[in-house]
Design a protein around this motif. Sequence first.
Motif, mmCIF file in Angstrom:
data_model
loop_
_atom_site.group_PDB
_atom_site.id
_atom_site.type_symbol
_atom_site.label_atom_id
_atom_site.label_comp_id
_atom_site.label_asym_id
_atom_site.label_seq_id
_atom_site.Cartn_x
_atom_site.Cartn_y
_atom_site.Cartn_z
ATOM 1 N N LEU A 8 0.799 -1.222 0.000
ATOM 2 C CA LEU A 8 0.000 0.000 0.000
ATOM 3 C C LEU A 8 0.838 1.281 0.000
ATOM 4 N N PRO A 9 1.844 1.432 0.854
ATOM 5 C CA PRO A 9 2.642 2.668 0.812
ATOM 6 C C PRO A 9 3.342 2.884 -0.533
ATOM 7 N N ALA A 10 3.803 1.815 -1.145
ATOM 8 C CA ALA A 10 4.478 1.934 -2.435
ATOM 9 C C ALA A 10 3.504 2.385 -3.523
ATOM 10 N N ILE A 11 2.302 1.866 -3.503
ATOM 11 C CA ILE A 11 1.299 2.245 -4.488
ATOM 12 C C ILE A 11 0.888 3.698 -4.294
ATOM 13 N N VAL A 12 0.673 4.093 -3.043
ATOM 14 C CA VAL A 12 0.306 5.479 -2.745
ATOM 15 C C VAL A 12 1.422 6.420 -3.172
ATOM 16 N N ALA A 13 2.666 6.058 -2.882
ATOM 17 C CA ALA A 13 3.804 6.905 -3.262
ATOM 18 C C ALA A 13 3.914 7.035 -4.777
ATOM 19 N N LEU A 14 3.683 5.957 -5.498
ATOM 20 C CA LEU A 14 3.756 5.989 -6.953
ATOM 21 C C LEU A 14 2.674 6.895 -7.538
ATOM 22 N N ILE A 15 1.453 6.744 -7.077
ATOM 23 C CA ILE A 15 0.357 7.570 -7.568
ATOM 24 C C ILE A 15 0.594 9.034 -7.215
ATOM 25 N N ALA A 16 1.032 9.303 -5.993
ATOM 26 C CA ALA A 16 1.295 10.684 -5.573
ATOM 27 C C ALA A 16 2.408 11.295 -6.412
ATOM 28 N N GLY A 17 3.453 10.539 -6.686
ATOM 29 C CA GLY A 17 4.550 11.045 -7.503
ATOM 30 C C GLY A 17 4.109 11.400 -8.914
ATOM 31 N N ILE A 18 3.288 10.570 -9.496
ATOM 32 C CA ILE A 18 2.785 10.842 -10.849
ATOM 33 C C ILE A 18 1.910 12.089 -10.846
ATOM 34 N N LEU A 19 1.032 12.205 -9.847
ATOM 35 C CA LEU A 19 0.167 13.381 -9.767
ATOM 36 C C LEU A 19 0.966 14.657 -9.560
ATOM 37 N N ILE A 20 2.019 14.591 -8.762
ATOM 38 C CA ILE A 20 2.852 15.768 -8.525
ATOM 39 C C ILE A 20 3.582 16.169 -9.800
ATOM 40 N N LEU A 21 4.029 15.197 -10.573
ATOM 41 C CA LEU A 21 4.682 15.519 -11.842
ATOM 42 C C LEU A 21 3.714 16.188 -12.817
ATOM 43 N N ILE A 22 2.476 15.717 -12.828
ATOM 44 C CA ILE A 22 1.482 16.266 -13.750
ATOM 45 C C ILE A 22 0.999 17.635 -13.275
ATOM 46 N N MET A 23 0.713 17.736 -11.995
ATOM 47 C CA MET A 23 0.165 18.973 -11.433
ATOM 48 C C MET A 23 0.923 19.332 -10.153
ATOM 49 N N PRO A 24 2.030 20.075 -10.253
ATOM 50 C CA PRO A 24 2.853 20.370 -9.077
ATOM 51 C C PRO A 24 2.113 21.096 -7.951
ATOM 52 N N ARG A 25 1.039 21.805 -8.243
ATOM 53 C CA ARG A 25 0.309 22.502 -7.190
ATOM 54 C C ARG A 25 -0.393 21.525 -6.246
ATOM 55 N N LEU A 26 -0.532 20.272 -6.648
ATOM 56 C CA LEU A 26 -1.165 19.270 -5.788
ATOM 57 C C LEU A 26 -0.269 18.823 -4.640
ATOM 58 N N LEU A 27 1.003 19.186 -4.674
ATOM 59 C CA LEU A 27 1.953 18.709 -3.667
ATOM 60 C C LEU A 27 1.473 19.014 -2.253
#
Length: 51
Positions: A8-27
């Motif tokens: 679960l932590p690895a999946i969450v980290a992967l999804i969060a990383g992709i979202l941050i790359l696409i939309m940095p304001r989501l950080l």
Amino acid sequence: MTITAGHLPAIVALIAGILILIMPRLLNYIVAIYLIFVGLVGMGLLKWLHL
């Protein structure tokens, strides 16, 4: 493929990383939600999820 609590932590980290790359304001939101979730789990308030 089954998803265990160890994955679960690895999946969450992967999804969060992709979202941050696409939309940095989501950080800010992603970090805030993660910290709140970790805090709730650490205090034992989410034991009903069996995480």
